[in-house]
Design a protein around this motif. Structure first.
Motif, PDB file in Angstrom:
ATOM      1  N   LEU A  60       0.836  -1.203   0.000  1.00 26.64           N
ATOM      2  CA  LEU A  60       0.000   0.000   0.000  1.00 26.64           C
ATOM      3  C   LEU A  60       0.866   1.245   0.000  1.00 26.64           C
ATOM      4  N   SER A  61       2.007   1.153   0.677  1.00 31.47           N
ATOM      5  CA  SER A  61       2.982   2.245   0.685  1.00 31.47           C
ATOM      6  C   SER A  61       4.377   1.644   0.794  1.00 31.47           C
ATOM      7  N   ALA A  62       5.379   2.467   0.713  1.00 36.24           N
ATOM      8  CA  ALA A  62       6.767   1.999   0.663  1.00 36.24           C
ATOM      9  C   ALA A  62       7.146   1.172   1.890  1.00 36.24           C
ATOM     10  N   SER A  63       7.734   0.021   1.648  1.00 36.96           N
ATOM     11  CA  SER A  63       8.315  -0.845   2.682  1.00 36.96           C
ATOM     12  C   SER A  63       7.341  -1.252   3.787  1.00 36.96           C
ATOM     13  N   ASP A  64       6.062  -1.417   3.444  1.00 38.35           N
ATOM     14  CA  ASP A  64       5.060  -1.766   4.461  1.00 38.35           C
ATOM     15  C   ASP A  64       4.896  -3.272   4.676  1.00 38.35           C
ATOM     16  N   THR A  65       5.655  -4.074   3.946  1.00 41.68           N
ATOM     17  CA  THR A  65       5.542  -5.531   4.013  1.00 41.68           C
ATOM     18  C   THR A  65       6.933  -6.123   3.891  1.00 41.68           C
ATOM     19  N   VAL A  66       7.187  -7.211   4.611  1.00 43.90           N
ATOM     20  CA  VAL A  66       8.469  -7.898   4.505  1.00 43.90           C
ATOM     21  C   VAL A  66       8.226  -9.319   3.999  1.00 43.90           C
TER      22      VAL A  66
END
Length: 161
Positions: free
Chosen positions: A104-110
């Motif tokens: 959804l936005s930058a770097s919100d999931t790993v």
């Protein structure tokens, strides 16, 4: 006859493909790894634990429930507010076996960068001045391509000391 053998070989290749470079963007909402098989329905042998670092950041660790469990090969983890499927905050990843993706936005999931086996992994997460009340880490653990568990959940970050 040769065409049938080719089709069979191609379908077997697809079946053993382990998405070694991480979860696809299609997994952002459901955290389903898109492997074409159903998730396990028994209790997960993996867990997500959260800790407050005391400096405004948090950490989440994915690990085995006990040492006898097989190591995992893949994961996808997000911080979400209870009752939503939208990731919040930003992850920081130092381990080359993992990287962030932008759902959804930058770097919100790993997610994982390789399908090498892993015993555990810890990631740093920043809430970006968001209240953490009602926010938990949610994730999926992949043991093998066709064996995975969705629905892993940490405690509510707002309850941590």
């Amino acid at each position: 006859m040769q065409f049938r053998i080719f089709v069979l070989a191609a379908s077997l290749l697809v079946a053993v493909r382990a998405l070694p470079t991480g979860a696809p963007l299609e997994a952002c909402v459901t955290l389903e790894p898109q492997h074409g098989v159903l998730s396990q329905t028994d209790s997960s042998p993996y867990q997500l634990t959260a800790a407050n670092n005391g400096d405004g950041s948090y950490q989440v660790t994915i690990s085995k429930v006990d040492a006898s469990v097989r190591d995992f090969k893949g994961t996808i983890i997000q911080a979400r507010r209870s009752g939503t499927q939208e990731p919040v905050g930003i992850f920081q990843v130092a381990d080359p076996l993992f990287h962030t993706i932008d759902c959804l936005s930058a770097s919100d999931t790993v997610t994982h960068s390789t399908n090498a086996t892993k015993v555990s992994a810890t990631f740093l997460w920043h809430p970006n001045e968001l209240s953490v009340d009602g926010v938990s880490f949610y994730g999926t653990a992949v043991q093998m391509y066709d064996i995975y568990w969705i629905g892993l959940k940490s405690v509510d970050l707002g309850t941590l000391p």
